[in-house]
Write an enzyme that holds these catalytic residues in place. Structure first.
Site, mmCIF file in Angstrom:
data_model
loop_
_atom_site.group_PDB
_atom_site.id
_atom_site.type_symbol
_atom_site.label_atom_id
_atom_site.label_comp_id
_atom_site.label_asym_id
_atom_site.label_seq_id
_atom_site.Cartn_x
_atom_site.Cartn_y
_atom_site.Cartn_z
ATOM 1 N N CYS A 212 25.085 -28.615 -2.392
ATOM 2 C CA CYS A 212 24.073 -29.661 -2.225
ATOM 3 C C CYS A 212 24.011 -30.136 -0.765
ATOM 4 C CB CYS A 212 24.331 -30.800 -3.198
ATOM 5 S SG CYS A 212 22.853 -31.809 -3.513
ATOM 6 N N HIS B 288 24.056 -27.453 -8.379
ATOM 7 C CA HIS B 288 25.399 -27.877 -8.784
ATOM 8 C C HIS B 288 26.007 -26.924 -9.813
ATOM 9 C CE1 HIS B 288 25.934 -31.807 -6.794
ATOM 10 N NE2 HIS B 288 24.613 -31.792 -6.764
ATOM 11 N N GLU C 225 28.959 -26.841 -10.848
ATOM 12 C CA GLU C 225 29.981 -27.527 -11.652
ATOM 13 C C GLU C 225 29.371 -28.390 -12.743
ATOM 14 O OE1 GLU C 225 28.320 -30.887 -9.731
ATOM 15 O OE2 GLU C 225 28.679 -28.877 -8.965
#
Length: 370
Positions: A257, A343, A345
């Site tokens: 990001c 993202h 994760e």
């Protein structure tokens, strides 16, 4: 929201548009950049994501609060949003494992919001007009006073916010199967990013946003990670200086990001503020290396300049957004450095992109190599 008598609340946008609804959370006034998230679940993770610091979030899913809150479903140690706008806000929750209501959670955190407005119409409005500043109030009905508060709210463009959410002191998390040491430059890191490293045998040490490269290097890391974070990446200048030095060292480097945007800037690629940004759990991305597509979780209002990326002979584009063609991933040629805009994760999901953590860990030197 049913069960209590709700106060009237007002949402005033920077373009003068006014919405009237009912209050949620704490009674008060709050302002910030208004943006929307399309995720169907995971509202607590959204509200505690440091990348949302300084922003008021509109949820496109109509029901918020219906499954309560859990301490383990957080991405940081506090609620980060400036306010919430939703259609239906529930003070009651049906999940047996929940530890409390979202209303109590917001009251304790001091979060102000508005519900019972037409969020579909609001999202269409800011989708067309672009993300803009707004103010929510459940205590002031005078629009002139609200306009004064709105006028005093800084614009996101040019705003440095990583310093507001980064850890104040460095800290470490060890893995039971400690194989590697990864230094984290914390611009607003999410907890599940740290979890993904620890699960892969990494001891992580998290450093404040203004830590110098030399201080991080003293710890002797095997690799570096540049985190997500709020605000304008172009204003986060020290991080760019650090990443430039990391690239010279040529240890494995991974950015997510804002970390992706910082890596781009370290290679002379500028960033720009998007009309709306990407925020949700359903953004399609194509991996240009494998040819496969991924459904991704995203939260960003800035992006790297595609033309500068394409004209940079040191950069390879690895991922693109299938909705608008924006750059979703790059790697530095001849270096062990790469980044993605989304993202991998993501919690609660999707999990299509977790392989990126494995790719980074595979670059780290094995114990026998050290």
């Amino acid at each position: 929201m049913k069960g209590t008598e709700l106060k009237e609340a007002i949402l005033l946008l920077a373009d003068g548009k006014v919405y009237r609804g009912k209050s949620l959370g704490r009674i008060g006034t709050s302002s910030g950049e208004l943006c929307f998230n399309t995720g169907m679940t995971g509202y607590q993770e959204i509200f505690t994501d440091p990348s949302y610091f300084g922003q008021i979030v509109v949820t496109t899913v109509p029901h918020i609060g219906n499954y309560g809150v859990l301490d383990k479903e957080v991405e940081s140690n506090q609620v980060q949003i400036q306010g919430l706008v939703c259609k239906e806000f529930s003070e009651f929750f049906s999940r047996k494992s929940a530890e409390g209501s979202l209303q109590e959670y917001f009251e304790k955190a001091g979060i102000i919001g508005i519900c019972e407005i037409d969020t579909r119409e609001l999202v269409r409005h800011i989708r067309d007009k672009g993300a803009m500043n707004a103010v929510i109030s459940s205590e002031i009905s005078d629009l002139a006073l609200l306009q004064e508060k709105l006028d005093a709210t800084p614009l996101m463009h040019g705003l440095e916010l990583a310093s507001q959410v980064s850890t104040k002191e460095e800290y470490s998390i060890e893995s039971p199967d400690k194989k590697y040491k990864v230094a984290i430059l914390d611009l607003g890191v999410k907890k599940n990013i740290l979890n993904n490293f620890v699960q892969r045998g990494c001891e992580v040490k998290v450093f404040p946003f203004n830590t110098s490269y030399e201080e991080m290097e003293q710890w002797g890391p095997d690799g570096y990670f540049i985190s997500n974070g709020p605000g304008d990446p172009a204003a986060t200048t020290q991080a760019v200086e650090n990443v430039t030095k990391m690239l010279e060292q040529d240890k494995p480097l991974f950015g997510i990001c804002m970390g992706h945007q910082i890596l781009a800037q370290a290679n002379g690629i500028p960033t720009y503020k998007m009309h709306n940004g990407h925020r949700g759990l359903n953004h399609p991305v194509k991996n240009l290396i494998t040819g496969k597509c991924e459904i991704t979780s995203q939260n960003h209002g800035f992006a790297v300049d595609a033309e500068h990326v394409k004209n940079n002979e040191n950069i390879e584009i690895t991922h693109i957004n299938l909705n608008d063609g924006t750059i979703e991933g790059i790697r530095v040629k001849g270096k062990k450095a790469f980044s993605v805009q989304y993202h991998p994760e993501s919690s609660p999901g999707p999990h299509d992109s977790e392989y990126l953590f494995d790719e980074f860990v595979s670059m780290l030197p094995k114990k026998e190599d050290q």
